[in-house]
Write a protein that holds these residues in place. Structure first.
Motif, PDB file in Angstrom:
ATOM      1  N   ASP A   6       0.816  -1.219   0.000  1.00 60.66           N
ATOM      2  CA  ASP A   6       0.000   0.000   0.000  1.00 60.66           C
ATOM      3  C   ASP A   6       0.846   1.264   0.000  1.00 60.66           C
ATOM      4  O   ASP A   6       0.390   2.332  -0.425  1.00 60.66           O
ATOM      5  N   ASN A   7       2.085   1.159   0.512  1.00 59.10           N
ATOM      6  CA  ASN A   7       2.951   2.333   0.623  1.00 59.10           C
ATOM      7  C   ASN A   7       4.139   2.305  -0.337  1.00 59.10           C
ATOM      8  O   ASN A   7       5.107   3.031  -0.149  1.00 59.10           O
ATOM      9  N   ASN A   8       4.032   1.457  -1.360  1.00 55.30           N
ATOM     10  CA  ASN A   8       5.054   1.387  -2.418  1.00 55.30           C
ATOM     11  C   ASN A   8       6.467   1.169  -1.878  1.00 55.30           C
ATOM     12  O   ASN A   8       7.425   1.784  -2.349  1.00 55.30           O
ATOM     13  N   ILE A   9       6.586   0.300  -0.879  1.00 54.23           N
ATOM     14  CA  ILE A   9       7.899  -0.037  -0.338  1.00 54.23           C
ATOM     15  C   ILE A   9       8.555  -1.039  -1.293  1.00 54.23           C
ATOM     16  O   ILE A   9       8.014  -2.126  -1.522  1.00 54.23           O
ATOM     17  N   PRO A  10       9.714  -0.680  -1.842  1.00 57.07           N
ATOM     18  CA  PRO A  10      10.367  -1.618  -2.766  1.00 57.07           C
ATOM     19  C   PRO A  10      10.931  -2.833  -2.026  1.00 57.07           C
ATOM     20  O   PRO A  10      11.317  -2.736  -0.869  1.00 57.07           O
ATOM     21  N   GLY A  11      10.942  -3.965  -2.721  1.00 58.36           N
ATOM     22  CA  GLY A  11      11.547  -5.173  -2.163  1.00 58.36           C
ATOM     23  C   GLY A  11      10.547  -6.188  -1.661  1.00 58.36           C
ATOM     24  O   GLY A  11      10.911  -7.302  -1.324  1.00 58.36           O
ATOM     25  N   ILE A  12       9.289  -5.807  -1.577  1.00 58.17           N
ATOM     26  CA  ILE A  12       8.222  -6.746  -1.222  1.00 58.17           C
ATOM     27  C   ILE A  12       7.391  -6.939  -2.483  1.00 58.17           C
ATOM     28  O   ILE A  12       6.632  -6.058  -2.874  1.00 58.17           O
ATOM     29  N   GLU A  13       7.565  -8.072  -3.129  1.00 57.69           N
ATOM     30  CA  GLU A  13       6.868  -8.289  -4.395  1.00 57.69           C
ATOM     31  C   GLU A  13       5.490  -8.902  -4.198  1.00 57.69           C
ATOM     32  O   GLU A  13       4.564  -8.609  -4.932  1.00 57.69           O
ATOM     33  N   ALA A  14       5.373  -9.805  -3.249  1.00 53.53           N
ATOM     34  CA  ALA A  14       4.083 -10.401  -2.901  1.00 53.53           C
ATOM     35  C   ALA A  14       3.358 -10.963  -4.118  1.00 53.53           C
ATOM     36  O   ALA A  14       2.188 -10.677  -4.338  1.00 53.53           O
ATOM     37  N   GLU A  15       4.053 -11.753  -4.885  1.00 50.99           N
ATOM     38  CA  GLU A  15       3.485 -12.282  -6.129  1.00 50.99           C
ATOM     39  C   GLU A  15       2.209 -13.096  -5.928  1.00 50.99           C
ATOM     40  O   GLU A  15       1.359 -13.128  -6.802  1.00 50.99           O
ATOM     41  N   CYS A  16       2.071 -13.761  -4.793  1.00 56.58           N
ATOM     42  CA  CYS A  16       0.878 -14.600  -4.593  1.00 56.58           C
ATOM     43  C   CYS A  16      -0.266 -13.841  -3.936  1.00 56.58           C
ATOM     44  O   CYS A  16      -1.333 -14.405  -3.715  1.00 56.58           O
ATOM     45  N   GLY A  17      -0.035 -12.592  -3.592  1.00 58.17           N
ATOM     46  CA  GLY A  17      -1.092 -11.786  -2.988  1.00 58.17           C
ATOM     47  C   GLY A  17      -1.321 -12.072  -1.516  1.00 58.17           C
ATOM     48  O   GLY A  17      -2.318 -11.630  -0.955  1.00 58.17           O
ATOM     49  N   GLY A  18      -0.441 -12.811  -0.903  1.00 55.09           N
ATOM     50  CA  GLY A  18      -0.546 -13.026   0.539  1.00 55.09           C
ATOM     51  C   GLY A  18      -1.093 -14.361   0.960  1.00 55.09           C
ATOM     52  O   GLY A  18      -1.516 -14.507   2.111  1.00 55.09           O
ATOM     53  N   VAL A  19      -1.084 -15.346   0.073  1.00 54.56           N
ATOM     54  CA  VAL A  19      -1.628 -16.659   0.438  1.00 54.56           C
ATOM     55  C   VAL A  19      -0.525 -17.678   0.753  1.00 54.56           C
ATOM     56  O   VAL A  19      -0.763 -18.886   0.731  1.00 54.56           O
ATOM     57  N   CYS A  20       0.646 -17.190   1.064  1.00 53.38           N
ATOM     58  CA  CYS A  20       1.747 -18.022   1.540  1.00 53.38           C
ATOM     59  C   CYS A  20       2.191 -19.061   0.505  1.00 53.38           C
ATOM     60  O   CYS A  20       2.412 -20.220   0.825  1.00 53.38           O
ATOM     61  N   SER A  21       2.302 -18.624  -0.738  1.00 51.47           N
ATOM     62  CA  SER A  21       2.732 -19.583  -1.754  1.00 51.47           C
ATOM     63  C   SER A  21       3.786 -19.026  -2.708  1.00 51.47           C
ATOM     64  O   SER A  21       3.944 -19.539  -3.812  1.00 51.47           O
ATOM     65  N   CYS A  22       4.536 -17.982  -2.271  1.00 46.06           N
ATOM     66  CA  CYS A  22       5.556 -17.476  -3.186  1.00 46.06           C
ATOM     67  C   CYS A  22       6.872 -17.103  -2.494  1.00 46.06           C
ATOM     68  O   CYS A  22       7.914 -17.159  -3.105  1.00 46.06           O
ATOM     69  N   ALA A  23       6.849 -16.693  -1.273  1.00 45.54           N
ATOM     70  CA  ALA A  23       8.025 -16.275  -0.494  1.00 45.54           C
ATOM     71  C   ALA A  23       8.659 -14.989  -1.003  1.00 45.54           C
ATOM     72  O   ALA A  23       9.796 -14.687  -0.654  1.00 45.54           O
TER      73      ALA A  23
END
Ligand code: FES
Length: 82
Positions: A6-23
């Motif tokens: 939400d705050n455009n912090i670089p380095g957190i890609e969150a490819e899975c959207g938060g469902v614990c399947s990407c790391a």
């Protein structure tokens, strides 16, 4: 993880959207905050093994439940996500 996105912090890609399947939301919790953030459950521990350079305080930020007690939480990012 959501706070970082939400705050455009670089380095957190969150490819899975938060469902614990990407790391790709791997962080190092500051040692002073480890107890407050709780412990990783098995699914998180398994997924952390896919992350690079895991350390004793590694967590997947999408699995840290945010509460008022975490106001001021300090985490650091690994040099690379997966
Ligand atoms: S956002 Fe994918 S594991 Fe956290």
């Amino acid at each position: 993880m959501e706070g970082a996105i939400d705050n455009n912090i670089p380095g957190i890609e969150a490819e899975c959207g938060g469902v614990c399947s990407c790391a790709t939301c791997h962080v190092y919790v500051d040692p002073a905050w480890v107890e407050a953030t709780g412990t990783a459950e098995h699914i998180e521990q398994d997924m952390l093994e896919c992350a690079m350079d895991i350390q004793e305080t590694s967590r997947l930020s999408c699995q840290i439940k945010v509460s008022d007690e975490l106001d001021g939480l300090i985490v650091r990012l690994p040099e690379l996500q997966i």
